[in-house]
Design an enzyme around this catalytic site. Structure first.
Site, PDB file in Angstrom:
ATOM      1  N   LEU A 126      62.030 -69.570  39.663  1.00 50.34           N
ATOM      2  CA  LEU A 126      60.568 -69.596  39.640  1.00 50.34           C
ATOM      3  C   LEU A 126      60.008 -69.996  38.279  1.00 50.34           C
ATOM      4  CD1 LEU A 126      59.630 -66.373  41.657  1.00 50.34           C
ATOM      5  CD2 LEU A 126      59.467 -68.743  42.407  1.00 50.34           C
ATOM      6  N   TYR A 164      52.473 -54.954  38.531  1.00 51.79           N
ATOM      7  CA  TYR A 164      52.885 -55.590  39.782  1.00 51.79           C
ATOM      8  C   TYR A 164      51.668 -55.946  40.635  1.00 51.79           C
ATOM      9  CZ  TYR A 164      54.760 -56.367  44.425  1.00 51.79           C
ATOM     10  OH  TYR A 164      55.042 -56.914  45.653  1.00 51.79           O
ATOM     11  N   ARG A 174      68.739 -68.139  42.578  1.00 49.40           N
ATOM     12  CA  ARG A 174      68.783 -68.486  41.151  1.00 49.40           C
ATOM     13  C   ARG A 174      70.210 -68.755  40.691  1.00 49.40           C
ATOM     14  NH1 ARG A 174      65.581 -63.737  38.279  1.00 49.40           N
ATOM     15  NH2 ARG A 174      66.600 -62.601  39.950  1.00 49.40           N
ATOM     16  N   SER A 234      60.529 -49.740  48.682  1.00 45.95           N
ATOM     17  CA  SER A 234      60.265 -48.735  49.707  1.00 45.95           C
ATOM     18  C   SER A 234      61.566 -48.160  50.273  1.00 45.95           C
ATOM     19  CB  SER A 234      59.428 -49.344  50.837  1.00 45.95           C
ATOM     20  OG  SER A 234      58.226 -49.875  50.332  1.00 45.95           O
ATOM     21  N   PRO A 271      51.948 -57.631  53.135  1.00 46.35           N
ATOM     22  CA  PRO A 271      52.554 -56.397  53.642  1.00 46.35           C
ATOM     23  C   PRO A 271      52.222 -55.192  52.772  1.00 46.35           C
ATOM     24  CG  PRO A 271      54.188 -58.141  53.239  1.00 46.35           C
ATOM     25  CD  PRO A 271      52.935 -58.512  52.525  1.00 46.35           C
ATOM     26  N   VAL A 272      52.245 -54.023  53.402  1.00 49.14           N
ATOM     27  CA  VAL A 272      52.212 -52.751  52.675  1.00 49.14           C
ATOM     28  C   VAL A 272      53.664 -52.417  52.322  1.00 49.14           C
ATOM     29  CG1 VAL A 272      50.056 -51.949  53.698  1.00 49.14           C
ATOM     30  CG2 VAL A 272      52.203 -51.545  54.915  1.00 49.14           C
ATOM     31  N   VAL A 313      58.653 -66.574  49.563  1.00 48.44           N
ATOM     32  CA  VAL A 313      58.852 -65.125  49.596  1.00 48.44           C
ATOM     33  C   VAL A 313      59.207 -64.575  48.217  1.00 48.44           C
ATOM     34  CG1 VAL A 313      60.128 -63.253  50.718  1.00 48.44           C
ATOM     35  CG2 VAL A 313      59.673 -65.358  51.976  1.00 48.44           C
ATOM     36  N   ALA A 314      59.907 -65.356  47.416  1.00 51.08           N
ATOM     37  CA  ALA A 314      60.436 -64.868  46.145  1.00 51.08           C
ATOM     38  C   ALA A 314      59.330 -64.443  45.196  1.00 51.08           C
ATOM     39  CB  ALA A 314      61.287 -65.962  45.485  1.00 51.08           C
ATOM     40  N   LYS A 322      50.570 -59.837  41.781  1.00 51.88           N
ATOM     41  CA  LYS A 322      50.399 -60.322  43.147  1.00 51.88           C
ATOM     42  C   LYS A 322      48.978 -60.834  43.388  1.00 51.88           C
ATOM     43  CE  LYS A 322      53.213 -60.366  45.757  1.00 51.88           C
ATOM     44  NZ  LYS A 322      54.328 -61.326  45.990  1.00 51.88           N
TER      45      LYS A 322
END
Length: 343
Positions: free
Chosen positions: A62, A155, A33, A199, A184-185, A81-82, A159
């Site tokens: 985005l 969130y 960005r 995480s 993914p977790v 991915v962003a 997703k």
């Protein structure tokens, strides 16, 4: 070799995807960005061993149309991915939903118009395993989060709605462009800089002694390097077209189990990692004053497992263990100086 665009190249997953693409000899583009971040991202990748001569940067947001057509022009593949993932939930859920959903559609349109063969979208277990309460059976790629279900936070909803929109767009307007999705977790593994995943931030908090005890929460784990590998396989394997793949190493672990792994494997460096698990009543009491505790309450005691059988069977994917991923996070934080040594 192919020309590949990775959106969000300064992020945790995006940077590891770029590392593996460059190692395979691909010509890589990435979006940021703020163009001022190019030097920082190049330095981070170079420090991780990458030759960045085949890496180009483009400025794109985005929430804006400008820059996407230029970024994707001439590319064979795109890794989207962003996506926004703040440390705390916003007051208005649309602060997450709008850029996630609209940003995904913006990238998909640009990719389609540029003649991209396949786009790999980084979704999440958040789009699969929430809104259903306790489930004894492991979740699979056939499952979807119920956006209106219990304990579904912004969130998770963002997703879910973004991934749904991606599949609908490709089916209606994709004009032959292929889509594959990686879910993914909790993503652990080696941090490359201070731009941490949620995480890895959890591991940092434990190592710094910022948690008096662990709430009775469970989290699936996967190493970021294995997530990147799954992205690359989903990019080129013919069997991945039109499929979604859960990225998970094994059974979900409790925060207490993660803490014990850190204490056992790191020794004195983990002296401040909490030893005890907090009773649920205390977490509920803390939730009156603490917004993070408030977010945890609806998930107390719920263990959501996920299956990696499809990724193993279809793409031959073999992830590292939960323990390897968690310890790699801790060791990288220490090596980067992002955790001070215990007194």
């Amino acid at each position: 070799m192919s020309k590949v665009l990775v959106t969000g190249g300064s992020g945790f997953v995006g940077s590891h995807v770029i590392l593996q693409l460059l190692a395979e000899g691909h010509e890589v583009r990435t979006t940021v960005r703020d163009p001022a971040r190019e030097a920082e991202v190049r330095a981070t990748l170079a420090a991780a061993g990458a030759n960045t001569t085949k890496l180009a940067f483009f400025t794109a947001d985005l929430e804006k149309d400008h820059g996407w057509a230029e970024a994707v022009a001439g590319c064979d593949y795109v890794h989207h991915v962003a996506s926004p993932f703040p440390p705390a939930q916003p007051r208005d859920e649309n602060e997450l939903i709008r850029p996630a959903r609209e940003g995904t559609l913006r990238v998909l349109r640009a990719a389609r118009d540029a003649g991209v063969k396949r786009i790999v979208v980084t979704s999440s277990f958040a789009a699969i395993g929430y809104g259903h309460g306790q489930s004894d059976a492991p979740y699979t790629e056939e499952d979807w989060t119920d956006p209106d279900g219990p304990a579904v936070q912004p969130y998770m909803k963002s997703k879910t709605l973004a991934e749904r929109a991606a599949w609908e767009f490709v089916a209606r307007e994709g004009k032959g462009m292929e889509l594959a999705v990686v879910n993914p977790v909790g993503i652990f593994g080696p941090a490359l800089n201070g731009d941490l995943s949620t995480s890895v931030f959890l591991v940092q908090s434990m190592l710094q002694g910022k948690m008096p005890g662990t709430p009775r929460l469970y989290l699936g784990a996967v190493d970021v390097r294995d997530v990147a590998t799954l992205h690359l396989r989903a990019m080129t394997d013919p069997a991945a077209a039109g499929e979604r793949f859960l990225a998970v190493a094994g059974e979900a672990m409790s925060f207490h189990e993660m803490a014990m792994v850190l204490r056992e494997r790191l020794g004195p460096a983990a002296a401040r990692v909490p030893k005890r698990q907090l009773p649920d009543w205390l977490v509920r009491l803390l939730a009156i004053f603490n917004p993070l505790a408030r977010e945890a309450v609806p998930r107390l005691g719920i263990k959501a497992n996920a299956s990696n059988a499809k990724a193993r069977r279809v793409l031959g994917w073999t992830p590292r263990s939960n323990e390897e991923a968690i310890v790699a996070s801790a060791e990288s934080l220490i090596a980067l100086g992002l955790v001070s040594a215990p007194k």
